[in-house]
Design a protein around this motif. Structure first.
Motif, PDB file in Angstrom:
ATOM      1  N   GLY A 154      84.153  88.354  18.504  1.00 22.80           N
ATOM      2  CA  GLY A 154      85.246  88.082  18.555  1.00 22.80           C
ATOM      3  C   GLY A 154      86.271  88.188  18.813  1.00 22.80           C
ATOM      4  O   GLY A 154      86.807  87.918  20.098  1.00 22.80           O
ATOM      5  N   GLN A 155      86.259  89.560  18.352  1.00 19.27           N
ATOM      6  CA  GLN A 155      87.631  89.949  18.647  1.00 19.27           C
ATOM      7  C   GLN A 155      87.181  91.315  19.965  1.00 19.27           C
ATOM      8  O   GLN A 155      88.649  90.800  20.635  1.00 19.27           O
ATOM      9  CB  GLN A 155      87.366  91.854  17.477  1.00 19.27           C
ATOM     10  CG  GLN A 155      88.098  90.825  16.572  1.00 19.27           C
ATOM     11  CD  GLN A 155      89.432  90.394  15.727  1.00 19.27           C
ATOM     12  OE1 GLN A 155      89.925  90.519  16.292  1.00 19.27           O
ATOM     13  NE2 GLN A 155      89.161  89.067  15.574  1.00 19.27           N
ATOM     14  N   GLU A 156      86.601  91.533  20.762  1.00 19.20           N
ATOM     15  CA  GLU A 156      86.588  92.278  22.015  1.00 19.20           C
ATOM     16  C   GLU A 156      86.630  90.790  22.808  1.00 19.20           C
ATOM     17  O   GLU A 156      87.648  90.639  23.392  1.00 19.20           O
ATOM     18  CB  GLU A 156      84.769  92.709  21.628  1.00 19.20           C
ATOM     19  CG  GLU A 156      84.457  93.132  23.170  1.00 19.20           C
ATOM     20  CD  GLU A 156      83.814  93.660  23.045  1.00 19.20           C
ATOM     21  OE1 GLU A 156      82.231  92.898  24.035  1.00 19.20           O
ATOM     22  OE2 GLU A 156      83.000  93.706  23.296  1.00 19.20           O
ATOM     23  N   TYR A 157      85.708  89.594  22.893  1.00 18.05           N
ATOM     24  CA  TYR A 157      86.061  88.131  23.329  1.00 18.05           C
ATOM     25  C   TYR A 157      87.451  87.806  23.829  1.00 18.05           C
ATOM     26  O   TYR A 157      87.719  87.508  24.437  1.00 18.05           O
ATOM     27  CB  TYR A 157      85.256  87.243  22.957  1.00 18.05           C
ATOM     28  CG  TYR A 157      84.772  86.030  24.054  1.00 18.05           C
ATOM     29  CD1 TYR A 157      84.772  86.254  25.532  1.00 18.05           C
ATOM     30  CD2 TYR A 157      85.525  85.041  23.610  1.00 18.05           C
ATOM     31  CE1 TYR A 157      85.081  85.398  26.667  1.00 18.05           C
ATOM     32  CE2 TYR A 157      85.684  83.515  24.680  1.00 18.05           C
ATOM     33  CZ  TYR A 157      85.376  84.176  26.182  1.00 18.05           C
ATOM     34  OH  TYR A 157      85.225  82.714  27.090  1.00 18.05           O
ATOM     35  N   GLU A 158      88.413  87.790  22.602  1.00 15.45           N
ATOM     36  CA  GLU A 158      89.879  87.526  22.889  1.00 15.45           C
ATOM     37  C   GLU A 158      90.921  88.344  23.278  1.00 15.45           C
ATOM     38  O   GLU A 158      91.191  87.888  23.869  1.00 15.45           O
ATOM     39  CB  GLU A 158      89.990  87.362  20.356  1.00 15.45           C
ATOM     40  CG  GLU A 158      91.687  86.804  20.716  1.00 15.45           C
ATOM     41  CD  GLU A 158      92.108  86.890  18.902  1.00 15.45           C
ATOM     42  OE1 GLU A 158      92.833  86.243  18.622  1.00 15.45           O
ATOM     43  OE2 GLU A 158      91.524  87.639  17.906  1.00 15.45           O
ATOM     44  N   HIS A 159      90.784  89.929  22.838  1.00 18.54           N
ATOM     45  CA  HIS A 159      91.196  90.759  23.702  1.00 18.54           C
ATOM     46  C   HIS A 159      90.775  90.073  25.560  1.00 18.54           C
ATOM     47  O   HIS A 159      91.712  90.384  26.455  1.00 18.54           O
ATOM     48  CB  HIS A 159      90.243  92.023  23.366  1.00 18.54           C
ATOM     49  CG  HIS A 159      91.303  92.945  24.446  1.00 18.54           C
ATOM     50  ND1 HIS A 159      92.942  93.065  23.999  1.00 18.54           N
ATOM     51  CD2 HIS A 159      91.095  94.038  25.437  1.00 18.54           C
ATOM     52  CE1 HIS A 159      92.741  94.127  24.698  1.00 18.54           C
ATOM     53  NE2 HIS A 159      91.439  94.908  26.423  1.00 18.54           N
ATOM     54  N   TYR A 161      84.801  82.709  11.282  1.00 19.42           N
ATOM     55  CA  TYR A 161      83.163  83.232  11.048  1.00 19.42           C
ATOM     56  C   TYR A 161      82.488  82.848  10.180  1.00 19.42           C
ATOM     57  O   TYR A 161      81.080  83.006  10.839  1.00 19.42           O
ATOM     58  CB  TYR A 161      83.673  84.344  11.595  1.00 19.42           C
ATOM     59  CG  TYR A 161      84.583  85.691  12.657  1.00 19.42           C
ATOM     60  CD1 TYR A 161      84.371  84.944  13.752  1.00 19.42           C
ATOM     61  CD2 TYR A 161      85.496  85.205  12.792  1.00 19.42           C
ATOM     62  CE1 TYR A 161      85.166  85.688  14.700  1.00 19.42           C
ATOM     63  CE2 TYR A 161      86.923  85.964  13.451  1.00 19.42           C
ATOM     64  CZ  TYR A 161      86.174  86.090  14.636  1.00 19.42           C
ATOM     65  OH  TYR A 161      87.090  86.258  15.786  1.00 19.42           O
ATOM     66  N   PHE A 168      89.962  82.135  17.578  1.00 16.86           N
ATOM     67  CA  PHE A 168      88.988  83.023  17.400  1.00 16.86           C
ATOM     68  C   PHE A 168      88.518  84.099  15.590  1.00 16.86           C
ATOM     69  O   PHE A 168      89.956  84.666  14.959  1.00 16.86           O
ATOM     70  CB  PHE A 168      89.703  84.650  17.996  1.00 16.86           C
ATOM     71  CG  PHE A 168      89.789  84.594  18.902  1.00 16.86           C
ATOM     72  CD1 PHE A 168      88.606  84.292  19.666  1.00 16.86           C
ATOM     73  CD2 PHE A 168      89.988  83.644  19.991  1.00 16.86           C
ATOM     74  CE1 PHE A 168      87.941  84.155  21.063  1.00 16.86           C
ATOM     75  CE2 PHE A 168      90.143  83.143  21.776  1.00 16.86           C
ATOM     76  CZ  PHE A 168      88.992  84.135  21.968  1.00 16.86           C
ATOM     77  N   GLY A 169      88.924  82.527  14.360  1.00 24.09           N
ATOM     78  CA  GLY A 169      88.711  83.268  13.613  1.00 24.09           C
ATOM     79  C   GLY A 169      87.183  82.347  12.799  1.00 24.09           C
ATOM     80  O   GLY A 169      86.574  81.012  13.888  1.00 24.09           O
ATOM     81  N   SER A 196      80.140  89.354  10.918  1.00 25.49           N
ATOM     82  CA  SER A 196      80.336  90.955  11.031  1.00 25.49           C
ATOM     83  C   SER A 196      80.281  90.809  11.946  1.00 25.49           C
ATOM     84  O   SER A 196      81.077  91.497  13.048  1.00 25.49           O
ATOM     85  CB  SER A 196      79.876  92.322  10.283  1.00 25.49           C
ATOM     86  OG  SER A 196      80.261  91.946   8.864  1.00 25.49           O
ATOM     87  N   HIS A 217      81.966  88.164  14.799  1.00 26.41           N
ATOM     88  CA  HIS A 217      83.494  88.987  14.407  1.00 26.41           C
ATOM     89  C   HIS A 217      83.442  89.846  14.791  1.00 26.41           C
ATOM     90  O   HIS A 217      84.818  90.479  16.365  1.00 26.41           O
ATOM     91  CB  HIS A 217      84.070  89.290  12.755  1.00 26.41           C
ATOM     92  CG  HIS A 217      85.220  89.706  12.972  1.00 26.41           C
ATOM     93  ND1 HIS A 217      85.636  90.918  13.070  1.00 26.41           N
ATOM     94  CD2 HIS A 217      86.360  89.332  11.869  1.00 26.41           C
ATOM     95  CE1 HIS A 217      87.009  91.209  12.650  1.00 26.41           C
ATOM     96  NE2 HIS A 217      87.158  89.862  12.748  1.00 26.41           N
ATOM     97  N   ALA A 218      82.427  91.216  15.471  1.00 25.42           N
ATOM     98  CA  ALA A 218      83.264  92.324  16.266  1.00 25.42           C
ATOM     99  C   ALA A 218      83.322  91.773  17.645  1.00 25.42           C
ATOM    100  O   ALA A 218      83.548  91.729  18.614  1.00 25.42           O
ATOM    101  CB  ALA A 218      82.104  93.454  15.943  1.00 25.42           C
TER     102      ALA A 218
END
Length: 189
Positions: free
Chosen positions: A59-64, A30, A27-28, A53, A56-57
């Motif tokens: 990715g953050q949602e998917y990581e969660h 990007y 998750f990095g 961006s 990244h948004a």
């Protein structure tokens, strides 16, 4: 209504690729991921371009989501092991994982809220969902009890047949043999 996110416009194949790449890159990364995705979009003849961006948004949602799923899976596995449901878990893994992931996400979202922010309907549905999961355990117990009874019945029948064979060879009357058999089987002669 806001326009759809660019990531949501990706073909399913590329969205799956993006999800796998996000996981494999921790998750990095990007910038490189945006370049790789846009190269694939160009190679596929699509005019859509997605910036760092937006990735990244997403990715953050998917990581969660991935972390919530892993936590729910670990919780479910622990719960299943604690309750001796390993075999059932193998047969119903997909459905159970979906339910526990949803339940875990609802619980997490409710735990972050305070007082009047908590939606009683969500708690009601969560309770019902968990009750249904727990009742499936009751069904399992009933099935296991039926299996134990079947095994005990078959054991008694084998024992009765063995006793009958030996009693007849010992010269006991048919009436005596039937009485012994009935006693072993737990039925009236």
């Amino acid at each position: 209504m806001p326009p759809p996110r660019k990531v949501d416009l990706l073909p399913a194949e590329l969205r799956l690729w993006l999800q796998e790449e996000l996981k494999s890159r921790g998750f990095g990364d990007y910038v490189a991921l945006a370049d790789a995705l846009n190269t694939r979009l160009e190679e596929d003849g699509l005019e859509l371009r997605i910036g760092k961006s937006a990735i990244h948004a997403f990715g953050q949602e998917y990581e969660h989501f991935v972390k919530a799923q892993e936590q729910a899976s670990a919780w479910a596995a622990g719960w299943m092991n604690d309750n001796g449901l390993e075999e059932e878990a193998k047969r119903h893994n997909v459905l159970f994982q979906m339910i526990t992931t949803l339940a875990f996400k609802v619980m997490q979202s409710q735990m972050m809220k305070e007082g009047d922010e908590i939606d009683a309907r969500e708690l009601h549905f969560l309770g019902k969902m968990l009750k249904d999961v727990m009742s499936s355990s009751g069904i399992r117990e009933k099935l296991m009890e039926e299996e134990r009874e079947r095994i005990a019945r078959e054991t008694r029948e084998r024992a009765a047949a063995t006793v009958e064979k030996h009693a007849r060879s010992a010269g006991m009357t048919a009436e005596t043999v039937e009485g012994i058999k009935a006693e072993i089987l737990g039925v009236s002669a």
